[in-house]
Write an enzyme that holds these catalytic residues in place. Structure first.
Site, PDB file in Angstrom:
ATOM      1  N   SER A 144      98.723 175.478  41.506  1.00 21.75           N
ATOM      2  CA  SER A 144      98.930 174.183  42.153  1.00 21.75           C
ATOM      3  C   SER A 144      97.686 173.812  42.932  1.00 21.75           C
ATOM      4  O   SER A 144      96.980 174.683  43.461  1.00 21.75           O
ATOM      5  CB  SER A 144     100.124 174.240  43.098  1.00 21.75           C
ATOM      6  N   TYR A 157     103.819 177.517  51.224  1.00 19.77           N
ATOM      7  CA  TYR A 157     103.779 177.380  49.762  1.00 19.77           C
ATOM      8  C   TYR A 157     102.337 177.414  49.267  1.00 19.77           C
ATOM      9  O   TYR A 157     102.009 178.123  48.308  1.00 19.77           O
ATOM     10  CB  TYR A 157     104.447 176.064  49.360  1.00 19.77           C
TER      11      TYR A 157
END
Length: 251
Positions: A144, A157
């Site tokens: 990501s 995250y």
């Protein structure tokens, strides 16, 4: 092995209900992939995903896989590879977590880290070893852009994805010359069930766009894929913004 047209004939998905992974599986099946393994926790959603892909002409199997149960990975995934060569492994499991809650509940934050990083390290090494033993194959790792630079809004995250990204890059270097390709995919904000209700970010995409980029990257044997491609330039700039200024940016 890939067929005469260069398309993978077999696919193993770790995270068998992932919308991005299933969109990728559909595209690969359309390109002659005929054997698919969907690995995930047993659920009606996993069964429905398998049934849908069977309807597209593939032989589909499900396997009980838990990212948090690292001790089981070698046995569970070993059984899959024992059934025959796997051309592509797509590592697509992960959790976003809830930043505000996770800051208040450290064990919830640990679960995010264990799922996104520790579980991926375990499963990634098992699959890499199996691919190396068979002498060919691709390991696709869904990372990501959140891992490129920690943001106040999602640093738990993001840090887990930063670790995953670094691990996948190093693994790719370690496998150079073995016939095994590691491809790191860095999407930005993707419209999925997991992000439903969250404020949409600039340069947002959907699962189909990410799937298309994955298939194109496999064909080109890319090492890194950004989705959309313009994020490469954006993140290159953001990495060098001074921290006091970065804290004030709406990112």
């Amino acid at each position: 092995m890939k067929d005469a047209f260069g398309a993978p004939q077999s696919l193993l998905v770790l995270g068998g209900t992932s919308e991005i992974a299933l969109a990728t599986a559909r595209r690969l099946i359309a390109l002659r992939t005929r054997r698919v393994w969907l690995a995930g926790r047993p659920s009606p959603a996993l069964d429905a995903a398998a049934a849908e892909l069977r309807g597209r002409g593939a032989e589909v199997h499900t396997v009980d896989f838990d990212a948090l149960d690292s001790a089981s990975h070698e046995t569970v995934l070993g059984k899959v590879f024992a059934e025959g060569d796997i051309d592509v492994v797509l590592m697509a499991f992960g959790v976003l977590g809830d930043q505000a809650r996770d800051e208040e509940e450290p064990m919830a934050a640990v679960r995010v880290a264990q799922t996104n990083y520790t579980g991926a390290v375990s499963a990634g090494l098992v699959c890499a070893g199996a691919l190396q033993a068979q002498g060919h194959g691709s390991l696709v790792v869904l990372s990501s852009v959140a891992g490129e630079r920690a943001r106040r809004a999602d640093f738990i995250y993001g840090s887990s994805k930063a670790g995953l990204d670094a691990f996948a890059q190093g693994l790719g270097d370690a496998l150079q010359g073995t016939g095994v390709q590691v491809m790191v995919v860095r999407p930005g904000f993707v419209r999925t069930r997991a992000t439903a209700g969250l404020p949409e970010q600039p340069l947002a995409t959907g699962p189909e766009e990410v799937a298309e980029a994955i298939v194109t990257g496999l064909r080109r044997r890319s090492e890194t894929v950004w989705v959309p491609g313009s994020l490469r330039v954006v993140m290159a700039a953001l990495r060098h913004v001074p921290r006091p200024l970065f804290r004030r940016l709406p990112v």
